[in-house]
Design an enzyme around this catalytic site. Structure first.
Site, PDB file in Angstrom:
ATOM      1  N   SER A  46       0.815  -1.218   0.000  1.00  0.00           N
ATOM      2  CA  SER A  46       0.000   0.000   0.000  1.00  0.00           C
ATOM      3  C   SER A  46       0.846   1.264   0.000  1.00  0.00           C
ATOM      4  O   SER A  46       0.336   2.355  -0.266  1.00  0.00           O
ATOM      5  CB  SER A  46      -0.952   0.010   1.210  1.00  0.00           C
ATOM      6  OG  SER A  46      -0.230   0.024   2.427  1.00  0.00           O
ATOM      7  N   HIS A  47       2.152   1.142   0.290  1.00  0.00           N
ATOM      8  CA  HIS A  47       3.044   2.296   0.253  1.00  0.00           C
ATOM      9  C   HIS A  47       4.169   2.103  -0.760  1.00  0.00           C
ATOM     10  O   HIS A  47       5.149   2.851  -0.746  1.00  0.00           O
ATOM     11  CB  HIS A  47       3.633   2.570   1.636  1.00  0.00           C
ATOM     12  CG  HIS A  47       2.640   3.127   2.597  1.00  0.00           C
ATOM     13  ND1 HIS A  47       1.929   2.341   3.456  1.00  0.00           N
ATOM     14  CD2 HIS A  47       2.206   4.387   2.808  1.00  0.00           C
ATOM     15  CE1 HIS A  47       1.103   3.098   4.174  1.00  0.00           C
ATOM     16  NE2 HIS A  47       1.257   4.343   3.801  1.00  0.00           N
ATOM     17  N   GLU A 187      -4.661   0.537   2.463  1.00  0.00           N
ATOM     18  CA  GLU A 187      -5.187  -0.822   2.514  1.00  0.00           C
ATOM     19  C   GLU A 187      -6.647  -0.854   2.059  1.00  0.00           C
ATOM     20  O   GLU A 187      -7.083  -1.796   1.384  1.00  0.00           O
ATOM     21  CB  GLU A 187      -5.063  -1.389   3.931  1.00  0.00           C
ATOM     22  CG  GLU A 187      -3.632  -1.592   4.407  1.00  0.00           C
ATOM     23  CD  GLU A 187      -2.885  -2.652   3.614  1.00  0.00           C
ATOM     24  OE1 GLU A 187      -3.557  -3.502   2.983  1.00  0.00           O
ATOM     25  OE2 GLU A 187      -1.646  -2.624   3.605  1.00  0.00           O
TER      26      GLU A 187
END
Length: 338
Positions: A46-47, A187
Site C-alpha cells: 500500500s506504500h 489498505e
C-alpha cells in the site's frame, strides 16, 4: 489477479523513470524511489509502487515541486527545522536526519520539524534509520480528513500514523508503524481495487452506517479510529503535533488547499529522537529492554513488531516482488510519457 515479476532493482529503476519523465529531477526521483522500493521490499504494497501514480499526478498538476531543495535551520538547541520547498518528503527527511542525530546525541533528546512537504509513504523508514544509529525515535504525520471524531459523521482527522523504533545493539531494531484509524487508507484503497471487503469497524458509508464495502467508505463515507474514542484521541494528538505545534496544516486545512489531483497532502511531520545513553542507564538499557522482548517471545505465537517486514526482506531480496499486471502497465506508460 495477474501479476508481473520484478527484482527490487527493476522496481527502483521503473519508479525513477516514472518520476523523472514527469517532472522530478534525479535527486528527488531517487529519494522517492528509495522509499517506495523499501516498502515493496518489505511487502508493504500500500506504500510501494501503488503510490507512484499519485506522486506523478502531483508533479503533472504542478502541486508538488519535483526539483525541491530542502533547507535546514535551527530553531533551538534541540529543534531542527527542514523547509521541504513544497517537495516530496523523502529528500527533506534525508536533509534533516544528520542534524537531528547530532543534536540528539549532544542533548539526549531532539526534534525535527518538517514543513511544506508532501508525505505519501510509511513512517517506519525514518524511525528505523534512527534506531540503526542507536537512537529511540517517534514520528508523526497527518493527512487529509478521512476519520470521524467519536459520535460524528463528518471526517475531520487524518489516518494520522505514528511510528516508534527502539535500538537493539547487535540486533535489528524493534519498529512499529500504525495508523490511528482501524485500517490504513492505502489498505482500503487496495481492497477496493481488488474487489475485497474490509473488516467491520473500518468505516461507515455516506449515511453513517457501518459497512464492509471499501468503495462505500472511500466514496462519501468515512474511516473510523481504532478503539473508538481512544484511537480518536491519538488522531487528535497527531493533528496537534504534526500541525499546530510545528506551524503546519491540520488535515482539513490540507484538504482545503488541495487541487484534487489524487496525490499526497501538503503538511508537516514531527520526529523526536532520544539517545538512550543519555537517560541514566547507558550500559544497561539494551539488556533491560531485551528482558521485555524475551518475555514476549517466550509466549508461543507472539512476534515483535517489525519482524514480519524483516522476514519479507529475505524473501524479496532472493525472489523479487510480484506487481499487479494492471499497475505494471500503468507504470510503464508513465515512464514512457503516455
Amino acid at each position: 489477479m495477474q501479476t508481473v515479476s520484478m527484482t527490487l532493482e527493476e522496481a527502483h529503476a521503473l519508479a525513477v523513470s516514472c518520476l523523472q519523465r514527469n517532472g522530478a529531477d534525479a535527486e528527488n526521483a531517487r529519494a522517492v524511489a528509495d522509499i517506495v522500493t523499501a516498502a515493496e521490499r518489505d511487502l508493504c504494497h500500500s506504500h510501494g509502487l501503488f503510490r507512484i501514480p499519485g506522486y506523478v499526478a502531483s508533479l503533472k498538476s504542478g502541486k508538488a515541486n519535483g526539483k525541491a531543495r530542502p533547507a535546514v535551520s535551527e530553531l533551538a538547541a534541540g529543534v531542527v527545522r527542514v523547509d521541504g520547498d513544497d517537495g516530496f518528503a523523502p529528500l527533506a527527511l534525508e536533509a534533516g536526519r544528520a542534524p537531528l542525530v547530532a543534536r540528539a546525541r549532544a542533548n539526549g533528546i531532539a526534534a525535527l520539524a518538517l514543513n511544506n512537504i508532501y508525505h505519501f509513504a510509511a513512517l517506519w523508514p525514518e524511525t528505523e534509520a534512527l534506531a540503526e544509529q542507536g537512537l529511540a525515535a517517534f514520528a508523526f504525520t497527518a493527512a487529509f480528513p478521512y476519520v470521524v471524531a467519536p459520535g460524528g459523521r463528518t471526517p475531520i482527522f487524518g489516518t494520522n500514523p505514528m511510528a516508534f523504533a527502539w535500538p537493539r545493539p547487535g540486533k535489528h531494531p524493534m519498529v512499529f508503524d500504525q495508523a490511528s484509524s482501524t485500517m490504513a487508507r492505502g489498505e482500503i484503497m487496495l481492497a477496493a481495487r481488488d474487489g475485497h471487503s474490509v473488516p467491520l469497524g473500518a468505516g461507515i458509508d455516506r449515511d453513517g452506517k457501518d459497512t464492509t464495502d471499501p468503495k462505500a467508505i472511500l466514496e462519501g463515507g468515512a474511516q473510523l479510529a481504532f478503539g473508538g474514542y481512544k484511537g480518536a484521541a491519538l488522531a487528535m494528538m497527531v493533528e496537534l503535533l504534526a500541525g499546530a505545534l510545528i506551524g503546519d496544516r491540520l488535515s482539513f486545512e490540507a484538504e482545503a488547499e488541495d487541487n484534487g489531483d489524487g496525490g499526497p497532502p501538503v503538511g508537516g511531520e514531527l520526529i523526536i529522537a532520544l539517545d538512550p545513553a543519555r537517560f541514566g542507564d547507558a550500559g544497561g538499557f539494551a539488556a533491560h529492554a531485551d528482558l521485555l522482548f524475551e518475555r514476549m517471545l517466550a509466549d508461543e505465537g507472539v512476534r515483535l513488531p517489525g519482524d514480519r517486514r524483516r522476514k519479507a526482506r529475505e524473501t524479496t531480496a532472493r525472489d523479487g516482488i510480484r506487481v499487479p499486471e494492471s499497475l505494471s502497465r500503468t507504470l510503464v506508460g508513465l515512464a514512457s510519457g503516455t
